[in-house]
Design an enzyme around this catalytic site. Structure first.
Site, PDB file in Angstrom:
ATOM      1  N   SER A 157       0.808  -1.252  -0.006  1.00 46.29           N
ATOM      2  CA  SER A 157       0.032   0.004  -0.028  1.00 46.29           C
ATOM      3  C   SER A 157       0.834   1.161  -0.091  1.00 46.29           C
ATOM      4  O   SER A 157       1.555   1.384  -0.733  1.00 46.29           O
ATOM      5  CB  SER A 157      -0.990   0.038   1.135  1.00 46.29           C
ATOM      6  N   ASP A 322      -8.812  -6.440  -4.850  1.00 51.49           N
ATOM      7  CA  ASP A 322      -8.520  -5.149  -4.246  1.00 51.49           C
ATOM      8  C   ASP A 322      -9.052  -3.887  -4.938  1.00 51.49           C
ATOM      9  O   ASP A 322      -8.626  -3.873  -6.183  1.00 51.49           O
ATOM     10  CB  ASP A 322      -6.787  -5.210  -4.155  1.00 51.49           C
ATOM     11  N   HIS A 355      -7.674  -5.482  -0.135  1.00 45.93           N
ATOM     12  CA  HIS A 355      -6.662  -4.676   0.067  1.00 45.93           C
ATOM     13  C   HIS A 355      -5.674  -5.240   1.155  1.00 45.93           C
ATOM     14  O   HIS A 355      -4.533  -5.065   1.070  1.00 45.93           O
ATOM     15  CB  HIS A 355      -6.881  -3.156  -0.046  1.00 45.93           C
TER      16      HIS A 355
END
Lengths: 380, 202
Positions: A157, A322, A355
């Site tokens: 991320s 995601d 995610h």
């Protein structure tokens, strides 16, 4: 902590703090005259000093990536399933460094820290730091640790964005960049979600324009709401359905505005537990760093040009479900790297977990990391 | 596919490829060919693969691999960005083989395509007995097979003709795992695996 430390755990660890006196000029034009970075290390730096791996954390992470702080520690570090002896990032081979980002609330200088000139916490006056600023501060930590060149920089991320920035900013100081569930910049929708989070915090009556420390309160409701919204974006619709479905909290519908469904209770729990461990000013700052990240901007909006001078090899990983940083966002980075004939491998790992997958021990994902790190050459 | 035939096929392909070329291998499997080409000819490039275990195997070998579905096209790659685009034993599993071959010749200066030859006498013999062929190279039953677009050497020649593709070289691996270079004699009957080097006609 479990009764005995598992063989594949880095065990008991203590954070270290490094003080820096050389002013750090920030992207915003502001400058930090002095600051501290709190970090943890696992494994040993070898004599060749070429086995160091930098772990960059995401929005709500910190320097505690693996192991336990003490025997009564309930939880191990946030990436413990990946880092340890014999784990995908094997601390028997690699020296792993994980700092808390500047502006964070885990121990590095941030809004909670005392501002030297006034003797009060920075609060909302802590300058907004960018991904580039973080990389700069991390490079100074590398200098102190005697690491000229990272064997690898890895993150998920926002951490993956830092790994990408490292490859661009210090092409000679990084051999491998692992970008996991990342994106080359936020989408409009991503920024929109961040604004909801910020608005929730800033509109909390306990926020006091960020000076809530002085009022001895915390904008709990705002921070909780920010986390609840964020949390939904970290998971997929499918995984929420699988976990909670339409299951009722008390076994019946109450015909009032309290909690009816399990998902509501779960979200509140997520929000409440976050409030106890995270600072609202840091949350605001981190979301801004995310929004501002766009390495292509300085290169005429060409990501291909931005990565043209990278010298590292890349592993880019996305997760099929995601939707916060979708596989298509990772592919944009891959495409730019392919344009420049860079060494890159890309994998979209099949996962229902959204995610958050990058934090989870998904077998295919960990196999990839293990295989990749096995190829990272190190000396003695 | 049978290991010896695979090896024979790889030797032939390696012979055709110039030292230091940039290669894209479509459906690269476990990355063995690219690793071999890298070691013997300093070839650089990427493999494209869809199978998760094969992708891990590529990474274990240090082969650059891009996870992608070939049926979704190759728009990530620019025109003329590779010296060779290779596709071994994959064309018959594609939804639109002719479109993919078109893509191969857009991205690559040359294309190298190999496929199991349905015109091989063993296949023909099984047809004569009234059944879909099942051979070493085509072990699947008709109802459970990735191979949805089988063709013969003759069929492929005709496709090249129709699509203005020049056949630069053609070879075959026969049932004795020998590389039958030239294939002047009855290629469509004796080739178990056909290997083509092709380019777009000027």
């Amino acid at each position: 902590m479990p009764e005995t430390i598992p063989a594949d755990s880095v065990g008991l660890v203590s954070p270290k703090t490094q003080h820096f006196d050389t002013p750090l000029a920030l992207d915003s034009g502001a400058s930090l005259d002095s600051y501290e970075l709190c970090y943890e290390t696992y494994g040993e730096l070898n004599a060749a000093r070429d086995n160091a791996v930098l772990i960059c954390h995401a929005l709500s992470g910190d320097h505690h990536a693996a192991g336990y702080h003490n025997k009564s520690d309930q939880k191990s570090g946030w990436w413990d399933n990946c880092i340890g002896p014999g784990k995908p990032l094997d601390t028997d081979r690699f020296f792993v460094v994980c700092p808390n980002n500047l502006g964070g609330c885990g121990g590095s200088t941030g809004p909670l820290s005392i501002r030297p000139d006034i003797g009060n916490p920075y609060g909302p006056d802590f300058p907004i730091v960018t991904v580039r600023d973080w990389v700069e501060s991390q490079s100074r930590l590398a200098d102190v640790l005697g690491i000229e060149r990272w064997a690898a920089v890895m993150g998920g991320s926002l951490g993956g964005m830092q790994a990408l920035q490292w490859a661009i900013q210090y092409p000679d100081r990084i051999r491998h960049a692992l970008l996991i569930a990342a994106a080359p910049k936020l989408s409009t929708q991503n920024i929109a979600f961040n604004e909801i989070a910020r608005h929730a915090i800033r509109s909390d009556p306990d926020f006091h324009e960020g000076h809530y420390y002085e009022h001895k309160v915390v904008p709990e409701r705002g921070l909780m709401l920010a986390r609840m919204v964020g949390h939904i974006t970290y998971l997929s619709d499918d995984v929420l359905h699988a976990k909670f479905g339409r299951e009722l909290h008390d076994g019946k519908i109450n015909f009032d505005f309290g909690i009816d469904f399990q998902i509501e209770s779960y979200l509140r729990y997520q929000g409440e537990s976050f409030v106890g461990r995270f600072d609202a000013n840091t949350y605001l700052l981190m979301t801004k760093s995310l929004d501002y990240f766009d390495p292509a901007q300085a290169y005429g909006d060409s990501l291909t040009a931005a990565v043209a001078n990278c010298k590292s090899k890349f592993l880019v990983i996305s997760f099929s479900s995601d939707w916060r940083f979708s596989p298509a966002r990772s592919r944009t980075v891959v495409r730019a790297l392919l344009d420049g004939d860079h060494d890159v491998s890309y994998v979209d790992v099949e996962s229902e977990l959204g995610h958050d997958s990058f934090l989870l021990p998904i077998p295919q994902y960990h196999k990839l990391l293990r295989a990749y790190f096995a190829r990272v050459e190190i000396g003695r | 596919m049978n290991v010896e035939s695979l090896r024979a096929e790889q030797v032939l392909i390696a012979d055709w490829i110039a030292e230091g070329s940039r290669v894209l291998d479509l459906g690269c499997g476990d990355g063995a060919l690219l690793a071999k080409l890298h070691a013997s000819k300093r070839v650089t490039g990427y493999g494209i693969e869809i199978d998760p275990d094969n992708i891990v195997a590529c990474i274990e070998r240090g082969v650059n691999v891009i996870h992608s579905n070939l049926d979704e096209g190759l728009c990530d790659f620019d025109e003329g960005s590779f010296d060779y685009v290779i596709m071994t034993q994959t064309v018959q599993a594609m939804r639109f083989p002719h479109l993919l071959i078109d893509e191969i010749l857009r991205i690559g200066r040359e294309g190298i395509v190999t496929f199991p030859n349905m015109g091989h006498w063993k296949c023909r013999a099984q047809f004569l007995l009234g059944r879909m062929p099942v051979t070493r190279h085509l072990p699947n039953t008709w109802y459970d097979t990735p191979n949805i677009h089988m063709c013969t050497v003759k069929d492929f020649d005709e496709l090249c003709q129709a699509e203005h593709i020049e056949v630069l070289e053609r070879a075959a691996v026969d049932s004795q795992h020998r590389a039958v270079i030239g294939m002047r004699m009855l290629p469509n009957l004796l080739a178990e695996i056909a290997i083509y080097r092709i380019k777009r006609k000027a």
